[in-house]
Design a protein around this motif. Structure first.
Motif, PDB file in Angstrom:
ATOM      1  N   GLY A 102       0.818  -1.212   0.000  1.00 36.58           N
ATOM      2  CA  GLY A 102       0.000   0.000   0.000  1.00 36.58           C
ATOM      3  C   GLY A 102       0.853   1.264   0.000  1.00 36.58           C
ATOM      4  N   TYR A 103       1.881   1.285   0.823  1.00 36.21           N
ATOM      5  CA  TYR A 103       2.783   2.441   0.884  1.00 36.21           C
ATOM      6  C   TYR A 103       3.466   2.653  -0.467  1.00 36.21           C
ATOM      7  CZ  TYR A 103       6.674   5.454   2.270  1.00 36.21           C
ATOM      8  OH  TYR A 103       7.571   6.488   2.353  1.00 36.21           O
ATOM      9  N   LEU A 104       4.063   1.593  -0.993  1.00 36.74           N
ATOM     10  CA  LEU A 104       4.826   1.722  -2.245  1.00 36.74           C
ATOM     11  C   LEU A 104       3.915   2.099  -3.413  1.00 36.74           C
ATOM     12  CD1 LEU A 104       7.249  -1.304  -1.793  1.00 36.74           C
ATOM     13  CD2 LEU A 104       7.755   1.126  -1.453  1.00 36.74           C
ATOM     14  N   THR A 105       2.714   1.545  -3.441  1.00 34.98           N
ATOM     15  CA  THR A 105       1.769   1.857  -4.515  1.00 34.98           C
ATOM     16  C   THR A 105       1.310   3.307  -4.434  1.00 34.98           C
ATOM     17  OG1 THR A 105       1.017  -0.433  -4.576  1.00 34.98           O
ATOM     18  CG2 THR A 105      -0.464   1.213  -5.518  1.00 34.98           C
ATOM     19  N   GLU A 106       0.974   3.765  -3.245  1.00 34.46           N
ATOM     20  CA  GLU A 106       0.513   5.150  -3.084  1.00 34.46           C
ATOM     21  C   GLU A 106       1.631   6.140  -3.370  1.00 34.46           C
ATOM     22  OE1 GLU A 106      -1.858   8.477  -2.461  1.00 34.46           O
ATOM     23  OE2 GLU A 106      -2.354   6.412  -2.976  1.00 34.46           O
ATOM     24  N   LEU A 107       2.847   5.833  -2.947  1.00 34.19           N
ATOM     25  CA  LEU A 107       3.983   6.710  -3.235  1.00 34.19           C
ATOM     26  C   LEU A 107       4.193   6.827  -4.747  1.00 34.19           C
ATOM     27  CD1 LEU A 107       6.341   8.440  -2.205  1.00 34.19           C
ATOM     28  CD2 LEU A 107       7.708   6.341  -2.097  1.00 34.19           C
ATOM     29  N   ALA A 108       4.129   5.704  -5.434  1.00 30.94           N
ATOM     30  CA  ALA A 108       4.288   5.713  -6.898  1.00 30.94           C
ATOM     31  C   ALA A 108       3.152   6.497  -7.556  1.00 30.94           C
ATOM     32  CB  ALA A 108       4.324   4.282  -7.425  1.00 30.94           C
ATOM     33  N   ARG A 109       1.928   6.331  -7.054  1.00 35.87           N
ATOM     34  CA  ARG A 109       0.778   7.048  -7.627  1.00 35.87           C
ATOM     35  C   ARG A 109       0.966   8.550  -7.445  1.00 35.87           C
ATOM     36  NH1 ARG A 109      -3.302   9.845  -6.597  1.00 35.87           N
ATOM     37  NH2 ARG A 109      -3.119   9.755  -4.342  1.00 35.87           N
ATOM     38  N   ARG A 110       1.400   8.984  -6.269  1.00 32.55           N
ATOM     39  CA  ARG A 110       1.614  10.408  -6.017  1.00 32.55           C
ATOM     40  C   ARG A 110       2.678  10.984  -6.938  1.00 32.55           C
ATOM     41  NH1 ARG A 110       1.694  11.574   0.502  1.00 32.55           N
ATOM     42  NH2 ARG A 110      -0.418  10.851   0.933  1.00 32.55           N
ATOM     43  N   ARG A 111       3.644  10.181  -7.278  1.00 31.55           N
ATOM     44  CA  ARG A 111       4.736  10.647  -8.133  1.00 31.55           C
ATOM     45  C   ARG A 111       4.434  10.472  -9.617  1.00 31.55           C
ATOM     46  NH1 ARG A 111       9.911   8.224  -4.791  1.00 31.55           N
ATOM     47  NH2 ARG A 111       9.893   9.829  -3.178  1.00 31.55           N
ATOM     48  N   GLY A 112       3.304   9.875  -9.927  1.00 30.33           N
ATOM     49  CA  GLY A 112       2.944   9.649 -11.323  1.00 30.33           C
ATOM     50  C   GLY A 112       3.719   8.508 -11.953  1.00 30.33           C
ATOM     51  N   GLU A 113       4.235   7.612 -11.129  1.00 30.77           N
ATOM     52  CA  GLU A 113       5.021   6.480 -11.631  1.00 30.77           C
ATOM     53  C   GLU A 113       4.110   5.293 -11.929  1.00 30.77           C
ATOM     54  OE1 GLU A 113       9.008   7.440  -8.981  1.00 30.77           O
ATOM     55  OE2 GLU A 113       7.736   5.761  -8.435  1.00 30.77           O
ATOM     56  N   ILE A 114       4.518   4.528 -12.902  1.00 35.35           N
ATOM     57  CA  ILE A 114       3.812   3.301 -13.260  1.00 35.35           C
ATOM     58  C   ILE A 114       4.759   2.141 -13.010  1.00 35.35           C
ATOM     59  CG2 ILE A 114       2.772   2.000 -15.148  1.00 35.35           C
ATOM     60  CD1 ILE A 114       2.144   4.714 -16.467  1.00 35.35           C
ATOM     61  N   THR A 115       4.260   1.094 -12.375  1.00 35.68           N
ATOM     62  CA  THR A 115       5.093  -0.075 -12.129  1.00 35.68           C
ATOM     63  C   THR A 115       4.740  -1.164 -13.127  1.00 35.68           C
ATOM     64  OG1 THR A 115       5.249   0.438  -9.784  1.00 35.68           O
ATOM     65  CG2 THR A 115       5.733  -1.820 -10.429  1.00 35.68           C
ATOM     66  N   ALA A 116       5.753  -1.666 -13.783  1.00 38.81           N
ATOM     67  CA  ALA A 116       5.586  -2.781 -14.707  1.00 38.81           C
ATOM     68  C   ALA A 116       6.061  -4.037 -13.996  1.00 38.81           C
ATOM     69  CB  ALA A 116       6.399  -2.555 -15.974  1.00 38.81           C
ATOM     70  N   GLU A 117       5.151  -4.982 -13.811  1.00 39.09           N
ATOM     71  CA  GLU A 117       5.502  -6.257 -13.181  1.00 39.09           C
ATOM     72  C   GLU A 117       6.014  -7.180 -14.275  1.00 39.09           C
ATOM     73  OE1 GLU A 117       2.083  -7.691 -11.052  1.00 39.09           O
ATOM     74  OE2 GLU A 117       1.724  -5.705 -10.192  1.00 39.09           O
ATOM     75  N   VAL A 140       4.465   3.567 -22.538  1.00 38.43           N
ATOM     76  CA  VAL A 140       3.567   4.060 -21.492  1.00 38.43           C
ATOM     77  C   VAL A 140       4.001   5.365 -20.840  1.00 38.43           C
ATOM     78  CG1 VAL A 140       2.656   1.787 -20.926  1.00 38.43           C
ATOM     79  CG2 VAL A 140       4.627   2.633 -19.697  1.00 38.43           C
ATOM     80  N   GLY A 141       5.196   5.856 -21.100  1.00 34.76           N
ATOM     81  CA  GLY A 141       5.645   7.117 -20.511  1.00 34.76           C
ATOM     82  C   GLY A 141       6.962   6.970 -19.779  1.00 34.76           C
ATOM     83  N   ASP A 142       7.503   8.113 -19.369  1.00 32.95           N
ATOM     84  CA  ASP A 142       8.838   8.152 -18.789  1.00 32.95           C
ATOM     85  C   ASP A 142       8.949   7.564 -17.394  1.00 32.95           C
ATOM     86  OD1 ASP A 142      10.049   9.229 -20.982  1.00 32.95           O
ATOM     87  OD2 ASP A 142       9.838  11.303 -20.311  1.00 32.95           O
ATOM     88  N   LYS A 143       7.920   7.670 -16.590  1.00 30.96           N
ATOM     89  CA  LYS A 143       8.026   7.269 -15.188  1.00 30.96           C
ATOM     90  C   LYS A 143       7.598   5.819 -14.993  1.00 30.96           C
ATOM     91  CE  LYS A 143       7.630  11.804 -13.162  1.00 30.96           C
ATOM     92  NZ  LYS A 143       6.992  12.592 -12.108  1.00 30.96           N
TER      93      LYS A 143
END
Length: 186
Positions: A102-117, A140-143
């Motif tokens: 939850g922490y890592l996902t919300e931090l990434a969302r706030r920063r506009g980052e997308i995680t590719a699994e 998908v973009g830079d982040k």
């Protein structure tokens, strides 16, 4: 009472949000994120640690003492250490993995980052990771951040999941599709 019917996601989300707010106040977002990623790896690698976190057999005091020793040995930061110990004292260690996510996902969302699994049959070299990251950034973009896992059962190839989209180019899936096609021929 409404609070008695709390789901794991709600519980983990509240704890993750509280930690995120504390880390933001102390300008330690990246430090805490690094600590949590290290802790997530420890949990993933150790069945004994997962058992300690989820088993009702251990008392709150036993769990707290064991977790404190693990955190000290891992060398995690003070904020992360105190957070995990509060989680332990509240008998919520069973939800620690969900709190971390939850922490890592919300931090990434706030920063506009997308995680590719990305799941591969074997570890990707630095060059392969860079090429994959460049291909994903152009799509998908830079982040874009990579979350790499290894599954030898894939035989070869990759499975890449970005958001709700998934591309499965694994050899295992190709063989399964070929097997299904051959069954239909006879």
């Amino acid at each position: 009472m409404a609070g008695d019917n709390t789901s794991l996601g709600d519980l983990a989300g509240r704890y993750a949000a509280a930690l995120l707010d504390l880390a933001d106040e102390r300008k330690a977002l990246d430090e805490v994120a690094g600590d949590l990623q290290q802790l997530r790896s420890l949990i993933a690698e150790s069945a004994d640690l997962r058992r300690l976190l989820t088993s009702p057999i251990y008392s709150r005091a036993q769990q707290s003492k064991a977790v404190a020793a693990i955190l000290d040995k891992a060398g995690l930061g003070e904020l992360t250490r105190r957070f995990v110990l509060v989680v332990a004292s509240n008998s919520r260690l069973f939800a620690l993995s969900a709190m971390i996510e939850g922490y890592l996902t919300e931090l990434a969302r706030r920063r506009g980052e997308i995680t590719a699994e990305v799941t591969s049959a074997r570890n990707l070299s630095d060059g392969q990771q860079a090429a994959l990251l460049n291909a994903l950034r152009s799509t998908v973009g830079d982040k874009v951040q990579l979350d790499l896992t290894v599954d030898p059962a894939l035989i070869g190839g990759l499975i890449v999941k970005v958001g709700s989209r998934m591309v499965d180019s694994s050899l295992r899936s190709k063989l399964q599709r070929l097997q299904l096609a051959m069954k239909g021929v006879g």
